[in-house]
Design a protein around this motif. Structure first.
Motif, PDB file in Angstrom:
ATOM      1  N   PHE A  28       0.839  -1.196   0.000  1.00 56.80           N
ATOM      2  CA  PHE A  28       0.000   0.000   0.000  1.00 56.80           C
ATOM      3  C   PHE A  28       0.876   1.248   0.000  1.00 56.80           C
ATOM      4  O   PHE A  28       1.984   1.247   0.538  1.00 56.80           O
ATOM      5  CB  PHE A  28      -0.929   0.023   1.221  1.00 56.80           C
ATOM      6  N   ILE A  29       0.364   2.297  -0.600  1.00 60.84           N
ATOM      7  CA  ILE A  29       1.081   3.561  -0.697  1.00 60.84           C
ATOM      8  C   ILE A  29       0.511   4.528   0.324  1.00 60.84           C
ATOM      9  O   ILE A  29      -0.683   4.845   0.304  1.00 60.84           O
ATOM     10  CB  ILE A  29       0.955   4.149  -2.117  1.00 60.84           C
ATOM     11  N   ASN A  30       1.365   4.971   1.225  1.00 61.95           N
ATOM     12  CA  ASN A  30       0.976   5.942   2.241  1.00 61.95           C
ATOM     13  C   ASN A  30       0.799   7.294   1.579  1.00 61.95           C
ATOM     14  O   ASN A  30       1.697   7.764   0.881  1.00 61.95           O
ATOM     15  CB  ASN A  30       2.066   6.004   3.313  1.00 61.95           C
ATOM     16  N   THR A  31      -0.328   7.936   1.755  1.00 64.89           N
ATOM     17  CA  THR A  31      -0.621   9.131   0.980  1.00 64.89           C
ATOM     18  C   THR A  31      -1.186  10.236   1.854  1.00 64.89           C
ATOM     19  O   THR A  31      -1.748   9.974   2.929  1.00 64.89           O
ATOM     20  CB  THR A  31      -1.612   8.823  -0.157  1.00 64.89           C
ATOM     21  N   LEU A  70      -4.287   5.245   2.676  1.00 63.02           N
ATOM     22  CA  LEU A  70      -3.395   4.489   1.796  1.00 63.02           C
ATOM     23  C   LEU A  70      -4.180   3.974   0.598  1.00 63.02           C
ATOM     24  O   LEU A  70      -5.418   3.941   0.606  1.00 63.02           O
ATOM     25  CB  LEU A  70      -2.760   3.288   2.525  1.00 63.02           C
ATOM     26  N   TYR A  71      -3.460   3.519  -0.417  1.00 68.19           N
ATOM     27  CA  TYR A  71      -4.084   2.902  -1.585  1.00 68.19           C
ATOM     28  C   TYR A  71      -3.047   2.073  -2.305  1.00 68.19           C
ATOM     29  O   TYR A  71      -1.840   2.212  -2.093  1.00 68.19           O
ATOM     30  CB  TYR A  71      -4.654   3.968  -2.535  1.00 68.19           C
ATOM     31  N   ARG A  72      -3.537   1.197  -3.195  1.00 65.35           N
ATOM     32  CA  ARG A  72      -2.650   0.464  -4.104  1.00 65.35           C
ATOM     33  C   ARG A  72      -3.479  -0.043  -5.279  1.00 65.35           C
ATOM     34  O   ARG A  72      -4.670  -0.368  -5.122  1.00 65.35           O
ATOM     35  CB  ARG A  72      -1.977  -0.717  -3.395  1.00 65.35           C
ATOM     36  N   GLY A 127      -7.564  -4.203 -11.979  1.00 67.38           N
ATOM     37  CA  GLY A 127      -7.561  -2.930 -12.684  1.00 67.38           C
ATOM     38  C   GLY A 127      -8.152  -1.788 -11.895  1.00 67.38           C
ATOM     39  O   GLY A 127      -8.314  -0.683 -12.414  1.00 67.38           O
ATOM     40  N   GLY A 128      -8.472  -2.044 -10.637  1.00 68.04           N
ATOM     41  CA  GLY A 128      -9.026  -0.994  -9.785  1.00 68.04           C
ATOM     42  C   GLY A 128      -8.029  -0.560  -8.724  1.00 68.04           C
ATOM     43  O   GLY A 128      -6.841  -0.835  -8.812  1.00 68.04           O
ATOM     44  N   ILE A 129      -8.559   0.091  -7.696  1.00 70.35           N
ATOM     45  CA  ILE A 129      -7.747   0.595  -6.594  1.00 70.35           C
ATOM     46  C   ILE A 129      -8.291   0.054  -5.275  1.00 70.35           C
ATOM     47  O   ILE A 129      -9.499   0.034  -5.056  1.00 70.35           O
ATOM     48  CB  ILE A 129      -7.760   2.135  -6.552  1.00 70.35           C
ATOM     49  N   ASP A 130      -7.385  -0.405  -4.431  1.00 73.01           N
ATOM     50  CA  ASP A 130      -7.743  -0.792  -3.057  1.00 73.01           C
ATOM     51  C   ASP A 130      -7.421   0.375  -2.141  1.00 73.01           C
ATOM     52  O   ASP A 130      -6.244   0.739  -1.979  1.00 73.01           O
ATOM     53  CB  ASP A 130      -6.952  -2.033  -2.620  1.00 73.01           C
ATOM     54  N   TYR A 131      -8.457   0.982  -1.564  1.00 75.28           N
ATOM     55  CA  TYR A 131      -8.277   2.114  -0.657  1.00 75.28           C
ATOM     56  C   TYR A 131      -8.290   1.627   0.786  1.00 75.28           C
ATOM     57  O   TYR A 131      -8.952   0.630   1.115  1.00 75.28           O
ATOM     58  CB  TYR A 131      -9.389   3.142  -0.855  1.00 75.28           C
ATOM     59  N   VAL A 132      -7.595   2.341   1.653  1.00 78.78           N
ATOM     60  CA  VAL A 132      -7.507   1.945   3.062  1.00 78.78           C
ATOM     61  C   VAL A 132      -7.725   3.156   3.967  1.00 78.78           C
ATOM     62  O   VAL A 132      -7.178   4.244   3.718  1.00 78.78           O
ATOM     63  CB  VAL A 132      -6.136   1.319   3.389  1.00 78.78           C
TER      64      VAL A 132
END
Length: 207
Positions: A119-122, A134-136, A141-146
């Protein structure tokens, strides 16, 4: 002779001016718009994150934004130019809005551990009108949001977090997911998917 020399000089000046004019015209035609006037793929920002009052605060964060967008699969024409990015993200933060702030020590630690899962800390990624933690990109083909925050003993997020999750849930794309993670216990998670009614946030408990 003098008249002849004057004519040569005038022609030379006119030729030089014409050459400069053509060069300026060529520069005007080939100069990219600000959104494309960046290195692509963009490298990550250099050095530690500067404080908001530092001279390079905006440029450092914009470089991070570009790097994160590229990591998420975006192309250069899909990112904001510096001016639009600054007005939407940096300026509110510099005035104290702090979109996507990291939270307390427990939340910061959990977010950092989630980066080990890809995951990318944003601080500047939106889902609807809200900023996520966060997201990745996912394999569909979508995005996993956290979102990382407090989970109640009943196994659901606290009330104000549930309100935020409901607003975000309706903005999921077809292949997106929204994951809530307890800031204290990384293993406590609740997953929401595209198309689910926002009311599920009030009833779904951590398994």
């Amino acid at each position: 002779m003098n008249a002849l020399m004057a004519g040569v000089i005038v022609k030379g000046v006119m030729a030089g001016a014409s050459s400069e004019s053509r060069a300026a015209s060529a520069r005007t035609q080939t100069t990219p718009s600000p959104v494309h006037d960046v290195e692509w793929p963009p490298p990550p920002p250099q050095g530690p994150k500067p404080p908001l009052e530092a001279l390079n605060a905006a440029s450092w964060r914009y470089q991070r934004y570009l790097h994160e967008q590229h990591t998420a699969g975006k192309q250069v024409h899909e990112v904001l130019d510096f001016g639009k990015w600054k007005s939407a993200y940096f300026d509110p933060a510099s005035r104290g809005g702090r979109p996507g702030r990291s939270g307390g020590p427990a939340q910061v630690t959990t977010r950092q551990r989630l980066t080990e899962e890809g995951f990318i800390n944003t601080e500047n990624t939106r889902l609807g009108d809200n900023f996520v933690d966060l997201y990745r990109p996912n394999t569909s083909g979508g995005i996993d949001y956290v979102e990382v925050d407090e989970m109640l003993k009943s196994g659901i997020p606290r009330a104000d977090v549930r309100s935020k999750l409901k607003k975000e849930l309706v903005h999921l794309g077809k292949h997106d997911t929204l994951l809530f993670v307890d800031k204290i216990d990384l293993s406590k998670r609740i997953l929401y998917r595209f198309g689910e009614d926002p009311s599920v946030v009030d009833t779904r408990v951590c398994p």
